[in-house]
Design a protein around this motif. Sequence first.
Motif, mmCIF file in Angstrom:
data_model
loop_
_atom_site.group_PDB
_atom_site.id
_atom_site.type_symbol
_atom_site.label_atom_id
_atom_site.label_comp_id
_atom_site.label_asym_id
_atom_site.label_seq_id
_atom_site.Cartn_x
_atom_site.Cartn_y
_atom_site.Cartn_z
ATOM 1 N N ASN A 62 0.829 -1.208 0.000
ATOM 2 C CA ASN A 62 0.000 0.000 0.000
ATOM 3 C C ASN A 62 0.865 1.260 0.000
ATOM 4 N N LEU A 63 1.909 1.251 0.842
ATOM 5 C CA LEU A 63 2.825 2.387 0.940
ATOM 6 C C LEU A 63 3.542 2.614 -0.400
ATOM 7 N N THR A 64 3.989 1.511 -0.996
ATOM 8 C CA THR A 64 4.685 1.583 -2.292
ATOM 9 C C THR A 64 3.753 2.116 -3.377
ATOM 10 N N ASN A 65 2.507 1.654 -3.383
ATOM 11 C CA ASN A 65 1.546 2.127 -4.391
ATOM 12 C C ASN A 65 1.301 3.635 -4.257
ATOM 13 N N SER A 66 1.201 4.128 -3.027
ATOM 14 C CA SER A 66 1.019 5.574 -2.811
ATOM 15 C C SER A 66 2.245 6.337 -3.310
ATOM 16 N N THR A 80 -1.418 18.619 -7.792
ATOM 17 C CA THR A 80 -2.579 18.288 -6.956
ATOM 18 C C THR A 80 -2.698 16.779 -6.773
ATOM 19 N N ASP A 81 -2.497 16.029 -7.838
ATOM 20 C CA ASP A 81 -2.553 14.565 -7.746
ATOM 21 C C ASP A 81 -1.435 14.028 -6.849
ATOM 22 N N ALA A 82 -0.256 14.645 -6.937
ATOM 23 C CA ALA A 82 0.860 14.246 -6.072
ATOM 24 C C ALA A 82 0.496 14.494 -4.610
ATOM 25 N N GLY A 83 -0.141 15.633 -4.350
ATOM 26 C CA GLY A 83 -0.578 15.952 -2.983
ATOM 27 C C GLY A 83 -1.598 14.965 -2.456
ATOM 28 N N ASP A 84 -2.548 14.563 -3.305
ATOM 29 C CA ASP A 84 -3.563 13.587 -2.895
ATOM 30 C C ASP A 84 -2.929 12.230 -2.565
ATOM 31 N N ALA A 85 -1.973 11.806 -3.395
ATOM 32 C CA ALA A 85 -1.309 10.520 -3.166
ATOM 33 C C ALA A 85 -0.476 10.562 -1.882
ATOM 34 N N ALA A 86 0.160 11.711 -1.617
ATOM 35 C CA ALA A 86 0.943 11.864 -0.391
ATOM 36 C C ALA A 86 0.039 11.840 0.837
ATOM 37 N N LYS A 87 -1.162 12.393 0.691
ATOM 38 C CA LYS A 87 -2.144 12.356 1.792
ATOM 39 C C LYS A 87 -2.547 10.913 2.089
ATOM 40 N N ASN A 88 -2.724 10.104 1.039
ATOM 41 C CA ASN A 88 -3.042 8.683 1.208
ATOM 42 C C ASN A 88 -1.900 7.943 1.909
ATOM 43 N N MET A 89 -0.677 8.311 1.557
ATOM 44 C CA MET A 89 0.488 7.692 2.189
ATOM 45 C C MET A 89 0.506 8.012 3.686
ATOM 46 N N LYS A 117 7.000 10.596 6.906
ATOM 47 C CA LYS A 117 5.832 11.384 7.304
ATOM 48 C C LYS A 117 6.039 12.862 6.973
ATOM 49 N N GLU A 118 7.241 13.365 7.251
ATOM 50 C CA GLU A 118 7.533 14.779 6.992
ATOM 51 C C GLU A 118 7.470 15.088 5.500
ATOM 52 N N HIS A 119 8.067 14.221 4.686
ATOM 53 C CA HIS A 119 8.082 14.473 3.241
ATOM 54 C C HIS A 119 6.676 14.362 2.651
ATOM 55 N N ALA A 120 5.897 13.389 3.136
ATOM 56 C CA ALA A 120 4.515 13.243 2.668
ATOM 57 C C ALA A 120 3.706 14.489 3.023
ATOM 58 N N GLU A 121 3.948 15.032 4.216
ATOM 59 C CA GLU A 121 3.222 16.236 4.645
ATOM 60 C C GLU A 121 3.572 17.430 3.752
ATOM 61 N N HIS A 122 4.854 17.593 3.452
ATOM 62 C CA HIS A 122 5.282 18.695 2.582
ATOM 63 C C HIS A 122 4.659 18.568 1.192
ATOM 64 N N ILE A 123 4.669 17.353 0.653
ATOM 65 C CA ILE A 123 4.112 17.143 -0.695
ATOM 66 C C ILE A 123 2.605 17.394 -0.693
ATOM 67 N N THR A 124 1.927 16.989 0.399
ATOM 68 C CA THR A 124 0.485 17.213 0.526
ATOM 69 C C THR A 124 0.150 18.710 0.536
ATOM 70 N N LYS A 125 0.951 19.475 1.277
ATOM 71 C CA LYS A 125 0.648 20.898 1.464
ATOM 72 C C LYS A 125 1.191 21.804 0.360
ATOM 73 N N SER A 126 2.022 21.256 -0.540
ATOM 74 C CA SER A 126 2.681 22.112 -1.536
ATOM 75 C C SER A 126 2.126 21.937 -2.939
ATOM 76 N N THR A 127 0.813 21.818 -3.050
ATOM 77 C CA THR A 127 0.210 21.596 -4.376
ATOM 78 C C THR A 127 0.362 22.802 -5.305
ATOM 79 N N GLY A 128 0.768 23.944 -4.753
ATOM 80 C CA GLY A 128 1.005 25.117 -5.585
ATOM 81 C C GLY A 128 2.464 25.282 -5.982
ATOM 82 N N ASP A 129 3.307 24.335 -5.563
ATOM 83 C CA ASP A 129 4.753 24.448 -5.821
ATOM 84 C C ASP A 129 5.325 23.063 -6.125
ATOM 85 N N ILE A 130 5.249 22.661 -7.383
ATOM 86 C CA ILE A 130 5.685 21.312 -7.763
ATOM 87 C C ILE A 130 7.186 21.110 -7.558
#
Length: 200
Positions: A62-66, A80-89, A117-130
Amino acid sequence: MKKIVFGLLTTLSVITYSCSNNATNKPSAEQTPAAQEDTTEVKVVKASFTKVDAGVTAYMKNLTNSYLQIKNALIAGKATDAGDAAKNMSAAMKGFDKSLLSADQKNVYDQNEEDLKEHAEHITKSTGDIEHQREHFSMMSEDMSSLVKAFGGGKTLYNDHCPMAKNGKGANWLSETKEIKNPYFGEKMMECGEVEEEIQ
């Protein structure tokens, strides 16, 4: 103005040359027998833990798929899709029962969990900065590589390297296919990189 234009053209030429997958250094099909066309040796890595609880195996899959969803979104330039996937992770990590791990397994997992966890959080919150997402994805990839080399990822994965990522410092990422699709540059330099390892 001419100096700026010349400088940009020079930089672009260097990047293009560096990421040409060494096409100019490879012999042509006429010069090389068919059996020797691909002489690149890819190191095969097996998961170090051979006895893993079924719940851990399912979690790692599951983690790998996210992670792969984040990677594919970055390739496509879809922040935005990257942020959604990071939220799932992040959600998957919160629900993981670490009591399923042996002492050695827990030690490896704990070394990577907080950073993931930290990197997933950053990716989730940074949907305006790819580009910020890509920066954290490069560090996330190091943690994910450690985990899949220890536990497996539920499928064969390829550890790829781009020498031009992170301002020429280079960065790796995991992929489910041998074909190079670069998450750090996307359409700009889609094929920049090479497979370094096959993780089973």
